[in-house]
Design a protein around this motif. Structure first.
Motif, PDB file in Angstrom:
ATOM      1  N   LEU A 173       0.816  -1.215   0.000  1.00  0.00           N
ATOM      2  CA  LEU A 173       0.000   0.000   0.000  1.00  0.00           C
ATOM      3  C   LEU A 173       0.857   1.275   0.000  1.00  0.00           C
ATOM      4  O   LEU A 173       0.469   2.289  -0.589  1.00  0.00           O
ATOM      5  CB  LEU A 173      -0.931   0.002   1.209  1.00  0.00           C
ATOM      6  N   SER A 174       2.045   1.223   0.664  1.00  0.00           N
ATOM      7  CA  SER A 174       2.905   2.417   0.725  1.00  0.00           C
ATOM      8  C   SER A 174       3.193   2.937  -0.664  1.00  0.00           C
ATOM      9  O   SER A 174       3.290   4.136  -0.883  1.00  0.00           O
ATOM     10  CB  SER A 174       4.245   2.089   1.367  1.00  0.00           C
ATOM     11  N   LYS A 175       3.340   2.001  -1.611  1.00  0.00           N
ATOM     12  CA  LYS A 175       3.710   2.421  -2.967  1.00  0.00           C
ATOM     13  C   LYS A 175       2.475   2.752  -3.794  1.00  0.00           C
ATOM     14  O   LYS A 175       2.555   3.497  -4.758  1.00  0.00           O
ATOM     15  CB  LYS A 175       4.515   1.315  -3.659  1.00  0.00           C
ATOM     16  N   THR A 176       1.323   2.182  -3.443  1.00  0.00           N
ATOM     17  CA  THR A 176       0.172   2.294  -4.355  1.00  0.00           C
ATOM     18  C   THR A 176      -0.922   3.256  -3.905  1.00  0.00           C
ATOM     19  O   THR A 176      -1.753   3.655  -4.712  1.00  0.00           O
ATOM     20  CB  THR A 176      -0.486   0.918  -4.579  1.00  0.00           C
ATOM     21  N   LEU A 177      -0.940   3.635  -2.614  1.00  0.00           N
ATOM     22  CA  LEU A 177      -2.062   4.459  -2.139  1.00  0.00           C
ATOM     23  C   LEU A 177      -1.993   5.863  -2.739  1.00  0.00           C
ATOM     24  O   LEU A 177      -1.015   6.586  -2.552  1.00  0.00           O
ATOM     25  CB  LEU A 177      -2.060   4.531  -0.598  1.00  0.00           C
ATOM     26  N   ASP A 178      -3.036   6.217  -3.453  1.00  0.00           N
ATOM     27  CA  ASP A 178      -3.098   7.528  -4.081  1.00  0.00           C
ATOM     28  C   ASP A 178      -3.303   8.611  -3.012  1.00  0.00           C
ATOM     29  O   ASP A 178      -4.096   8.410  -2.083  1.00  0.00           O
ATOM     30  CB  ASP A 178      -4.287   7.522  -5.064  1.00  0.00           C
ATOM     31  N   PRO A 179      -2.609   9.767  -3.101  1.00  0.00           N
ATOM     32  CA  PRO A 179      -2.761  10.811  -2.076  1.00  0.00           C
ATOM     33  C   PRO A 179      -4.210  11.263  -1.883  1.00  0.00           C
ATOM     34  O   PRO A 179      -4.628  11.553  -0.762  1.00  0.00           O
ATOM     35  CB  PRO A 179      -1.898  11.961  -2.603  1.00  0.00           C
ATOM     36  N   TYR A 194      -0.053  17.370   5.815  1.00  0.00           N
ATOM     37  CA  TYR A 194       0.464  16.101   5.257  1.00  0.00           C
ATOM     38  C   TYR A 194      -0.013  15.892   3.818  1.00  0.00           C
ATOM     39  O   TYR A 194       0.793  15.715   2.915  1.00  0.00           O
ATOM     40  CB  TYR A 194       0.033  14.899   6.120  1.00  0.00           C
ATOM     41  N   GLN A 195      -1.366  15.871   3.642  1.00  0.00           N
ATOM     42  CA  GLN A 195      -1.858  15.563   2.292  1.00  0.00           C
ATOM     43  C   GLN A 195      -1.823  16.821   1.410  1.00  0.00           C
ATOM     44  O   GLN A 195      -1.466  16.746   0.232  1.00  0.00           O
ATOM     45  CB  GLN A 195      -3.292  14.990   2.359  1.00  0.00           C
ATOM     46  N   GLY A 196      -2.181  17.965   1.983  1.00  0.00           N
ATOM     47  CA  GLY A 196      -2.227  19.191   1.185  1.00  0.00           C
ATOM     48  C   GLY A 196      -0.852  19.657   0.765  1.00  0.00           C
ATOM     49  O   GLY A 196      -0.610  19.907  -0.420  1.00  0.00           O
ATOM     50  N   HIS A 197       0.077  19.754   1.732  1.00  0.00           N
ATOM     51  CA  HIS A 197       1.391  20.320   1.427  1.00  0.00           C
ATOM     52  C   HIS A 197       2.426  19.228   1.108  1.00  0.00           C
ATOM     53  O   HIS A 197       2.994  19.223   0.010  1.00  0.00           O
ATOM     54  CB  HIS A 197       1.862  21.193   2.584  1.00  0.00           C
ATOM     55  N   ALA A 198       2.636  18.294   2.040  1.00  0.00           N
ATOM     56  CA  ALA A 198       3.710  17.308   1.815  1.00  0.00           C
ATOM     57  C   ALA A 198       3.403  16.361   0.656  1.00  0.00           C
ATOM     58  O   ALA A 198       4.297  15.969  -0.084  1.00  0.00           O
ATOM     59  CB  ALA A 198       3.974  16.527   3.101  1.00  0.00           C
ATOM     60  N   ARG A 199       2.127  16.013   0.478  1.00  0.00           N
ATOM     61  CA  ARG A 199       1.778  15.134  -0.656  1.00  0.00           C
ATOM     62  C   ARG A 199       1.353  15.939  -1.895  1.00  0.00           C
ATOM     63  O   ARG A 199       0.825  15.371  -2.862  1.00  0.00           O
ATOM     64  CB  ARG A 199       0.615  14.202  -0.282  1.00  0.00           C
ATOM     65  N   ASP A 200       1.477  17.264  -1.797  1.00  0.00           N
ATOM     66  CA  ASP A 200       1.277  18.164  -2.953  1.00  0.00           C
ATOM     67  C   ASP A 200      -0.153  18.237  -3.492  1.00  0.00           C
ATOM     68  O   ASP A 200      -0.350  18.604  -4.660  1.00  0.00           O
ATOM     69  CB  ASP A 200       2.203  17.760  -4.131  1.00  0.00           C
ATOM     70  N   ILE A 236      -8.094  22.630   2.239  1.00  0.00           N
ATOM     71  CA  ILE A 236      -8.922  23.437   3.156  1.00  0.00           C
ATOM     72  C   ILE A 236     -10.362  23.466   2.635  1.00  0.00           C
ATOM     73  O   ILE A 236     -11.325  23.250   3.380  1.00  0.00           O
ATOM     74  CB  ILE A 236      -8.355  24.875   3.295  1.00  0.00           C
ATOM     75  N   GLU A 237     -10.494  23.702   1.333  1.00  0.00           N
ATOM     76  CA  GLU A 237     -11.840  23.812   0.758  1.00  0.00           C
ATOM     77  C   GLU A 237     -12.593  22.476   0.815  1.00  0.00           C
ATOM     78  O   GLU A 237     -13.739  22.402   1.255  1.00  0.00           O
ATOM     79  CB  GLU A 237     -11.723  24.284  -0.699  1.00  0.00           C
ATOM     80  N   LYS A 294      10.265  17.487   6.360  1.00  0.00           N
ATOM     81  CA  LYS A 294      10.545  18.934   6.352  1.00  0.00           C
ATOM     82  C   LYS A 294       9.366  19.686   5.747  1.00  0.00           C
ATOM     83  O   LYS A 294       9.004  20.773   6.187  1.00  0.00           O
ATOM     84  CB  LYS A 294      11.826  19.229   5.554  1.00  0.00           C
ATOM     85  N   LYS A 295       8.764  19.079   4.713  1.00  0.00           N
ATOM     86  CA  LYS A 295       7.604  19.738   4.076  1.00  0.00           C
ATOM     87  C   LYS A 295       6.412  19.804   5.034  1.00  0.00           C
ATOM     88  O   LYS A 295       5.643  20.763   5.021  1.00  0.00           O
ATOM     89  CB  LYS A 295       7.194  18.989   2.793  1.00  0.00           C
ATOM     90  N   ILE A 296       6.271  18.781   5.860  1.00  0.00           N
ATOM     91  CA  ILE A 296       5.170  18.802   6.842  1.00  0.00           C
ATOM     92  C   ILE A 296       5.355  20.002   7.772  1.00  0.00           C
ATOM     93  O   ILE A 296       4.418  20.753   8.036  1.00  0.00           O
ATOM     94  CB  ILE A 296       5.161  17.486   7.669  1.00  0.00           C
ATOM     95  N   ARG A 297       6.603  20.173   8.224  1.00  0.00           N
ATOM     96  CA  ARG A 297       6.878  21.299   9.133  1.00  0.00           C
ATOM     97  C   ARG A 297       6.575  22.627   8.428  1.00  0.00           C
ATOM     98  O   ARG A 297       5.926  23.509   9.004  1.00  0.00           O
ATOM     99  CB  ARG A 297       8.345  21.244   9.578  1.00  0.00           C
ATOM    100  N   ASP A 298       7.023  22.760   7.164  1.00  0.00           N
ATOM    101  CA  ASP A 298       6.724  23.984   6.386  1.00  0.00           C
ATOM    102  C   ASP A 298       5.219  24.195   6.309  1.00  0.00           C
ATOM    103  O   ASP A 298       4.719  25.308   6.434  1.00  0.00           O
ATOM    104  CB  ASP A 298       7.172  23.841   4.921  1.00  0.00           C
ATOM    105  N   GLY A 299       4.489  23.100   6.048  1.00  0.00           N
ATOM    106  CA  GLY A 299       3.021  23.179   5.910  1.00  0.00           C
ATOM    107  C   GLY A 299       2.385  23.727   7.169  1.00  0.00           C
ATOM    108  O   GLY A 299       1.515  24.610   7.113  1.00  0.00           O
ATOM    109  N   PHE A 300       2.832  23.236   8.333  1.00  0.00           N
ATOM    110  CA  PHE A 300       2.259  23.731   9.598  1.00  0.00           C
ATOM    111  C   PHE A 300       2.591  25.214   9.795  1.00  0.00           C
ATOM    112  O   PHE A 300       1.759  25.980  10.306  1.00  0.00           O
ATOM    113  CB  PHE A 300       2.758  22.903  10.786  1.00  0.00           C
ATOM    114  N   HIS A 301       3.802  25.623   9.384  1.00  0.00           N
ATOM    115  CA  HIS A 301       4.160  27.042   9.535  1.00  0.00           C
ATOM    116  C   HIS A 301       3.289  27.925   8.633  1.00  0.00           C
ATOM    117  O   HIS A 301       2.886  29.019   9.035  1.00  0.00           O
ATOM    118  CB  HIS A 301       5.657  27.255   9.266  1.00  0.00           C
TER     119      HIS A 301
END
Ligand code: Z5A
Length: 214
Positions: free
Chosen positions: A67-73, A114-120, A127-128, A172-179
């Motif tokens: 699943l790690s490789k196949t789960l769509d964001p 996580y999903q919005g920022h780190a998973r792009d 949010i919407e 690192k992207k998760i941290r950026d996302g929270f900021h």
């Protein structure tokens, strides 16, 4: 009708949310205030099933699948949101209606970071999309425990689940996302330095909680 207080705790891996929530619960109970501790994903029958799927863990043990490789964001986001919808209906709103202080370990800001920022998927898109699920179940206060992911991950190294096992760049992207979120919602989200001692993190969190409830 909502009468209690809804407080959420966010942060990267090993930032100390669970430990902090335990101390805050004890403190609130010592003041004879009713509170409940809850978490995402999970806290309902459906949520706990979804947690096993999305983290690929059952009772602390890894489930073996690809699943790690196949789960769509987008699918991953929907699993977290399904858990949240049930959680709001079964646990959060009824507890707030009973005048409880709800202490929730992760909530919608995790989906955005996580999903919005780190998973792009996009911060504004998530949010919407998630606003349809959460409606007015918006936290009164969010405590974000900020920590360098290298330090956070070193605290939880022995038990990494599917998401924790991602590369450092992802964390690192998760941290950026929270900021980014803390800048977007400065009244609701309070940043606390989580690299200091548990006692100092607790004191800082209580300062913020007291402003809300006292
Ligand atoms: N996720 C998502 O992607 N989208 C969503 O919408 C939602 C979640 C809701 C849930 O995992 C995963 O799901 C999570 C985000 C994703 N990502 N991952 N992986 P979880 O609930 O199993 O795990 P977590 O929320 O990331 O918690 P954690 O990593 O177990 O850490 P924590 O609760 O923040 O920390 P802790 O357990 O309180 O502390 C960890 C250790 O550090 C422990 O030994 C403590 O004693 C120690 N500690 C705590 N504070 C300190 C201080 N201040 N100094 C030193 N040591 C400390």
């Amino acid at each position: 009708m909502k009468k209690g207080f809804f407080i959420t705790f966010e942060g990267g891996e090993g930032s100390g949310k669970t430990a902090l929530i335990g101390s805050i619960k004890k403190y609130l109970e010592s003041r004879k205030l009713d509170c409940i501790v809850t978490r995402e994903p999970g806290s309902t029958k459906l949520g706990e099933h979804l947690r096993e799927i999305v983290l690929q863990e059952k009772k602390g043990k890894k489930i073996s699948s690809n699943l790690s490789k196949t789960l769509d964001p987008k699918a991953e986001l929907c699993l977290f949101l399904a858990s949240r919808a049930q959680h709001i209906k079964e646990v959060i709103l009824p507890s707030l209606e009973k005048n409880n202080i709800v202490l929730c370990d992760r909530y919608n800001d995790s989906s955005i970071a996580y999903q919005g920022h780190a998973r792009d998927l996009g911060i504004d898109k998530v949010i919407e999309f998630s606003s349809f699920i959460i409606e007015d179940a918006i936290p009164d206060l969010t405590i974000y425990l900020d920590i360098d992911p290298k330090i956070g991950l070193s605290r939880v190294q022995s038990k990494l689940d599917r998401i924790e096992s991602e590369k450092m760049e992802f964390h690192k992207k998760i941290r950026d996302g929270f900021h980014i979120l803390a800048k977007k919602f400065p009244k609701r989200i309070k940043i606390i330095d989580a690299s200091v001692s548990k006692e100092d993190v607790f004191k800082e969190a209580i300062k913020n909680i007291s402003k809300l409830i006292d």
